[in-house]
Design a protein around this motif. Structure first.
Motif, PDB file in Angstrom:
ATOM      1  N   ASN A  25       0.965  -1.061  -0.121  1.00 46.39           N
ATOM      2  CA  ASN A  25      -0.223  -0.003  -0.043  1.00 46.39           C
ATOM      3  C   ASN A  25       0.893   1.081   0.005  1.00 46.39           C
ATOM      4  OD1 ASN A  25      -3.114  -1.022   0.492  1.00 46.39           O
ATOM      5  ND2 ASN A  25      -1.333  -2.358   1.901  1.00 46.39           N
ATOM      6  N   PRO A  26       1.393   1.759  -1.081  1.00 45.95           N
ATOM      7  CA  PRO A  26       2.329   2.925  -1.113  1.00 45.95           C
ATOM      8  C   PRO A  26       1.826   4.256  -1.151  1.00 45.95           C
ATOM      9  CG  PRO A  26       1.818   2.105  -3.370  1.00 45.95           C
ATOM     10  CD  PRO A  26       1.193   1.198  -2.536  1.00 45.95           C
ATOM     11  N   GLU A  27       0.139   4.133  -0.775  1.00 51.87           N
ATOM     12  CA  GLU A  27      -0.348   5.526  -0.678  1.00 51.87           C
ATOM     13  C   GLU A  27       0.269   6.374   0.415  1.00 51.87           C
ATOM     14  OE1 GLU A  27      -4.979   7.269   0.608  1.00 51.87           O
ATOM     15  OE2 GLU A  27      -4.356   4.952   0.155  1.00 51.87           O
ATOM     16  N   GLU A  28       0.556   7.419   0.148  1.00 55.95           N
ATOM     17  CA  GLU A  28       0.986   8.540   1.171  1.00 55.95           C
ATOM     18  C   GLU A  28      -0.174   9.391   1.765  1.00 55.95           C
ATOM     19  OE1 GLU A  28       4.006  10.651  -0.803  1.00 55.95           O
ATOM     20  OE2 GLU A  28       5.586   9.067  -0.860  1.00 55.95           O
ATOM     21  N   GLU A  29       0.298   9.663   3.053  1.00 53.19           N
ATOM     22  CA  GLU A  29      -0.937  10.386   3.916  1.00 53.19           C
ATOM     23  C   GLU A  29      -0.099  11.687   4.649  1.00 53.19           C
ATOM     24  OE1 GLU A  29      -2.641   9.704   7.978  1.00 53.19           O
ATOM     25  OE2 GLU A  29      -4.101   8.853   6.304  1.00 53.19           O
ATOM     26  N   ASN A  30      -0.743  12.883   4.211  1.00 54.76           N
ATOM     27  CA  ASN A  30       0.005  14.325   4.777  1.00 54.76           C
ATOM     28  C   ASN A  30       1.680  14.173   4.396  1.00 54.76           C
ATOM     29  OD1 ASN A  30      -2.334  14.953   5.202  1.00 54.76           O
ATOM     30  ND2 ASN A  30      -2.241  14.035   7.198  1.00 54.76           N
ATOM     31  N   GLY A  31       2.225  13.637   3.583  1.00 50.27           N
ATOM     32  CA  GLY A  31       3.597  13.738   3.149  1.00 50.27           C
ATOM     33  C   GLY A  31       4.474  12.538   3.718  1.00 50.27           C
ATOM     34  N   GLY A  32       3.858  11.506   4.418  1.00 53.64           N
ATOM     35  CA  GLY A  32       4.154  10.410   4.924  1.00 53.64           C
ATOM     36  C   GLY A  32       3.862   9.204   4.458  1.00 53.64           C
ATOM     37  N   LYS A  33       4.410   7.951   4.700  1.00 54.71           N
ATOM     38  CA  LYS A  33       4.069   6.937   4.171  1.00 54.71           C
ATOM     39  C   LYS A  33       2.916   6.314   4.885  1.00 54.71           C
ATOM     40  CE  LYS A  33       8.865   5.929   2.747  1.00 54.71           C
ATOM     41  NZ  LYS A  33       9.955   4.973   2.746  1.00 54.71           N
ATOM     42  N   TRP A  34       1.864   5.484   4.339  1.00 54.78           N
ATOM     43  CA  TRP A  34       0.811   4.897   4.991  1.00 54.78           C
ATOM     44  C   TRP A  34       1.005   3.437   5.202  1.00 54.78           C
ATOM     45  CZ3 TRP A  34      -3.484   2.188   2.528  1.00 54.78           C
ATOM     46  CH2 TRP A  34      -4.358   1.913   3.324  1.00 54.78           C
ATOM     47  N   ARG A  35       0.929   3.043   6.318  1.00 53.17           N
ATOM     48  CA  ARG A  35       0.811   1.704   6.630  1.00 53.17           C
ATOM     49  C   ARG A  35      -0.176   1.282   7.627  1.00 53.17           C
ATOM     50  NH1 ARG A  35       4.354   2.138   3.263  1.00 53.17           N
ATOM     51  NH2 ARG A  35       6.337   1.804   3.424  1.00 53.17           N
ATOM     52  N   PRO A  36      -1.285   0.796   7.044  1.00 51.03           N
ATOM     53  CA  PRO A  36      -2.766   0.576   7.733  1.00 51.03           C
ATOM     54  C   PRO A  36      -2.298  -0.101   9.365  1.00 51.03           C
ATOM     55  CG  PRO A  36      -2.668  -0.181   5.642  1.00 51.03           C
ATOM     56  CD  PRO A  36      -1.407   0.017   5.828  1.00 51.03           C
ATOM     57  N   ILE A  37      -1.406  -1.321   9.360  1.00 49.64           N
ATOM     58  CA  ILE A  37      -1.095  -1.990  10.558  1.00 49.64           C
ATOM     59  C   ILE A  37       0.311  -1.864  10.979  1.00 49.64           C
ATOM     60  CG2 ILE A  37      -1.400  -4.152  11.859  1.00 49.64           C
ATOM     61  CD1 ILE A  37      -3.814  -4.584  10.199  1.00 49.64           C
ATOM     62  N   GLN A  38       0.625  -1.593  12.294  1.00 50.91           N
ATOM     63  CA  GLN A  38       1.898  -1.535  12.695  1.00 50.91           C
ATOM     64  C   GLN A  38       1.910  -2.790  13.841  1.00 50.91           C
ATOM     65  OE1 GLN A  38       5.620   0.921  13.829  1.00 50.91           O
ATOM     66  NE2 GLN A  38       3.735   1.793  14.794  1.00 50.91           N
ATOM     67  N   VAL A  39       2.958  -3.527  13.973  1.00 51.19           N
ATOM     68  CA  VAL A  39       3.023  -4.531  15.086  1.00 51.19           C
ATOM     69  C   VAL A  39       4.528  -4.225  15.613  1.00 51.19           C
ATOM     70  CG1 VAL A  39       3.212  -6.717  16.021  1.00 51.19           C
ATOM     71  CG2 VAL A  39       1.290  -6.171  14.115  1.00 51.19           C
ATOM     72  N   SER A  40       4.728  -3.933  16.701  1.00 48.31           N
ATOM     73  CA  SER A  40       6.014  -3.460  17.425  1.00 48.31           C
ATOM     74  C   SER A  40       6.424  -4.356  18.674  1.00 48.31           C
ATOM     75  CB  SER A  40       6.134  -2.086  17.491  1.00 48.31           C
ATOM     76  OG  SER A  40       7.329  -1.603  18.163  1.00 48.31           O
ATOM     77  N   PHE A  41       7.643  -4.541  18.848  1.00 52.99           N
ATOM     78  CA  PHE A  41       7.976  -4.920  20.339  1.00 52.99           C
ATOM     79  C   PHE A  41       8.601  -3.511  20.888  1.00 52.99           C
ATOM     80  CE2 PHE A  41       8.080  -9.070  18.222  1.00 52.99           C
ATOM     81  CZ  PHE A  41       7.717  -9.973  19.390  1.00 52.99           C
ATOM     82  N   PHE A  42       9.557  -3.039  20.338  1.00 58.24           N
ATOM     83  CA  PHE A  42      10.266  -1.572  20.567  1.00 58.24           C
ATOM     84  C   PHE A  42      10.949  -1.254  19.233  1.00 58.24           C
ATOM     85  CE2 PHE A  42      13.057  -4.715  22.139  1.00 58.24           C
ATOM     86  CZ  PHE A  42      14.160  -4.647  21.561  1.00 58.24           C
ATOM     87  N   TYR A  43      10.931   0.113  18.990  1.00 63.50           N
ATOM     88  CA  TYR A  43      11.609   0.770  18.141  1.00 63.50           C
ATOM     89  C   TYR A  43      13.086   0.087  17.985  1.00 63.50           C
ATOM     90  CZ  TYR A  43      13.394   4.208  14.747  1.00 63.50           C
ATOM     91  OH  TYR A  43      14.061   4.922  13.799  1.00 63.50           O
ATOM     92  N   PRO A  44      13.795  -0.194  16.849  1.00 61.73           N
ATOM     93  CA  PRO A  44      13.197  -0.330  15.738  1.00 61.73           C
ATOM     94  C   PRO A  44      12.620  -1.628  15.435  1.00 61.73           C
ATOM     95  CG  PRO A  44      15.661  -0.301  15.510  1.00 61.73           C
ATOM     96  CD  PRO A  44      15.275  -0.381  16.669  1.00 61.73           C
ATOM     97  N   LEU A  45      12.593  -2.523  16.250  1.00 65.48           N
ATOM     98  CA  LEU A  45      12.033  -3.903  15.957  1.00 65.48           C
ATOM     99  C   LEU A  45      10.447  -3.671  15.775  1.00 65.48           C
ATOM    100  CD1 LEU A  45      12.664  -6.790  15.850  1.00 65.48           C
ATOM    101  CD2 LEU A  45      12.526  -7.020  18.524  1.00 65.48           C
ATOM    102  N   CYS A  46       9.958  -3.413  14.609  1.00 70.06           N
ATOM    103  CA  CYS A  46       8.628  -3.271  14.314  1.00 70.06           C
ATOM    104  C   CYS A  46       8.429  -3.653  12.685  1.00 70.06           C
ATOM    105  CB  CYS A  46       7.989  -2.043  14.672  1.00 70.06           C
ATOM    106  SG  CYS A  46       9.129  -0.537  14.180  1.00 70.06           S
ATOM    107  N   THR A  47       7.245  -3.643  12.523  1.00 70.49           N
ATOM    108  CA  THR A  47       6.899  -4.016  10.993  1.00 70.49           C
ATOM    109  C   THR A  47       7.421  -2.618  10.105  1.00 70.49           C
ATOM    110  OG1 THR A  47       4.733  -3.184  11.438  1.00 70.49           O
ATOM    111  CG2 THR A  47       5.005  -5.494  11.422  1.00 70.49           C
ATOM    112  N   ASN A  48       7.345  -1.445  10.632  1.00 72.71           N
ATOM    113  CA  ASN A  48       7.784  -0.413   9.814  1.00 72.71           C
ATOM    114  C   ASN A  48       9.302  -0.080   9.975  1.00 72.71           C
ATOM    115  OD1 ASN A  48       5.121   0.054   8.853  1.00 72.71           O
ATOM    116  ND2 ASN A  48       4.748   1.523  10.684  1.00 72.71           N
ATOM    117  N   GLY A  49      10.132  -0.868  10.946  1.00 73.15           N
ATOM    118  CA  GLY A  49      11.453  -0.695  10.992  1.00 73.15           C
ATOM    119  C   GLY A  49      11.994   0.726  11.275  1.00 73.15           C
ATOM    120  N   PHE A  50      13.011   1.156  10.748  1.00 73.10           N
ATOM    121  CA  PHE A  50      13.491   2.595  10.918  1.00 73.10           C
ATOM    122  C   PHE A  50      12.730   3.619  10.358  1.00 73.10           C
ATOM    123  CE2 PHE A  50      17.365  -0.143  11.477  1.00 73.10           C
ATOM    124  CZ  PHE A  50      18.069   0.307  12.761  1.00 73.10           C
TER     125      PHE A  50
END
Length: 324
Positions: A25-50
């Protein structure tokens, strides 16, 4: 060691499909990347990474810490939620919710909520809420802090704001509000020195007093409560107060004398900084037999126990206040 490797492998396998799906889903929202769902343990160990701080999410689930550029939906975190821009929806965390931009919705944190300019909704924190311009309800176990509040600040101890019409707390430091020092006397023989602080309509009360009927015993009394006022004219307003008083020290006095009051009285502005007030109050008193001489002989209701007296009676309160 084998269990740690298994845990990491399961985590990677769990996050991989979400990562692949979100990248589709490469759609952008307000100048940022759009990722409908994020799952994270802690930054950067998450689905969106860095890239987590530059991604907008509809749903963010974080076991420890979660970061997003913006949230439009729901963000859950075991410890900390951090939103770099705006948040719309519900943020829940065990420790901290921090929104650097505008918050619209609900922040629910075990300790601290932070919101930026032009935020609105509800902030509910175990300890502290902080916001800039806020519309809605700030509810904190200890302290609420904001610049301009259009709504209600409810704190267990202190509210701080430049402008807030409805602060509810024992101490309210409102720049455009009102503070005063009052001396009053009531039917129980107690003279109280109180500090009153608040906004245009509500205020807090803390004070200390002396009861002349308790000479030879511990005569000092501490009290606190909240009040609300209706401004009738430039020289007259009507005040309503809920207060409670207890002997000092508190631990030793809980079984000696406790009084809860509901007061309703007019206040007359005699000078720009001087006010005279007085009127009736309804009091519930609970005292042991050592303090029975403090209670009036008349009552609306009374219960005599082997060691205590409880009663409901009508009384009065009158005094003078210097408005700072």
């Amino acid at each position: 060691m084998d269990r740690l490797r298994l845990f990491i492998m399961v985590g990677v396998l769990f996050m991989l499909p979400v990562k692949l799906w979100s990248q589709s889903n490469p759609e952008e929202e307000n100048g940022g990347k759009w990722r409908p769902i994020q799952v994270s343990f802690f930054y950067p160990l998450c689905t969106n990474g860095f890239e987590a701080s530059s991604c907008a999410n509809n749903l963010s689930i974080s076991f420890i810490e979660g970061r997003s550029r913006s949230v439009n939906g729901l963000a859950l975190a075991g410890c900390v939620n951090t939103v770099k821009a705006d948040s719309r929806g519900l943020l829940v965390s065990g420790i901290l919710n921090a929104v650097h931009g505008t918050m619209s919705g609900v922040q629910l944190a075990g300790l601290v909520n932070i919101a930026g300019t032009a935020s609105r909704g509800i902030q509910l924190a175990g300890l502290v809420n902080v916001a800039r311009d806020f519309s809605g309800l700030q509810l904190a176990g200890l302290v609420n802090v904001a610049h301009t509040v259009r709504g209600v600040q409810l704190a267990g101890l202190i509210n701080v704001a430049d402008s807030s019409d409805f602060p509810i707390g024992f101490i309210n430091l409102i720049k455009n509000g009102e503070m005063g020092i009052a001396v009053s006397y009531n039917e129980l023989g107690t003279t109280m020195l109180t500090f009153q602080s608040g906004g245009r309509y509500t205020y807090g009360i803390v004070g200390i007093g002396y009861n002349h009927y308790l000479r030879g015993q511990q005569p000092f009394i501490a009290g606190g409560g909240i009040g609300a006022r209706i401004n009738c004219t430039n020289w007259l307003r009507l005040s309503c107060e809920l207060t409670s008083t207890n002997l000092l020290p508190a631990k030793a006095s809980l079984d000696r004398l406790m009084v809860a009051n509901f007061s309703l009285f007019p206040a007359f502005r005699l000078l720009p900084h001087l006010e005279l007030f007085g009127g009736p109050r309804l009091s519930y008193a609970s005292a042991n037999h050592d303090c029975r001489n403090v209670l009036p002989s008349y009552s609306l209701w009374r219960r005599l126990g082997p060691s205590r007296i409880q009663q409901l009676h009508l009384g009065f309160q009158a005094g003078v206040q210097y408005i700072i």
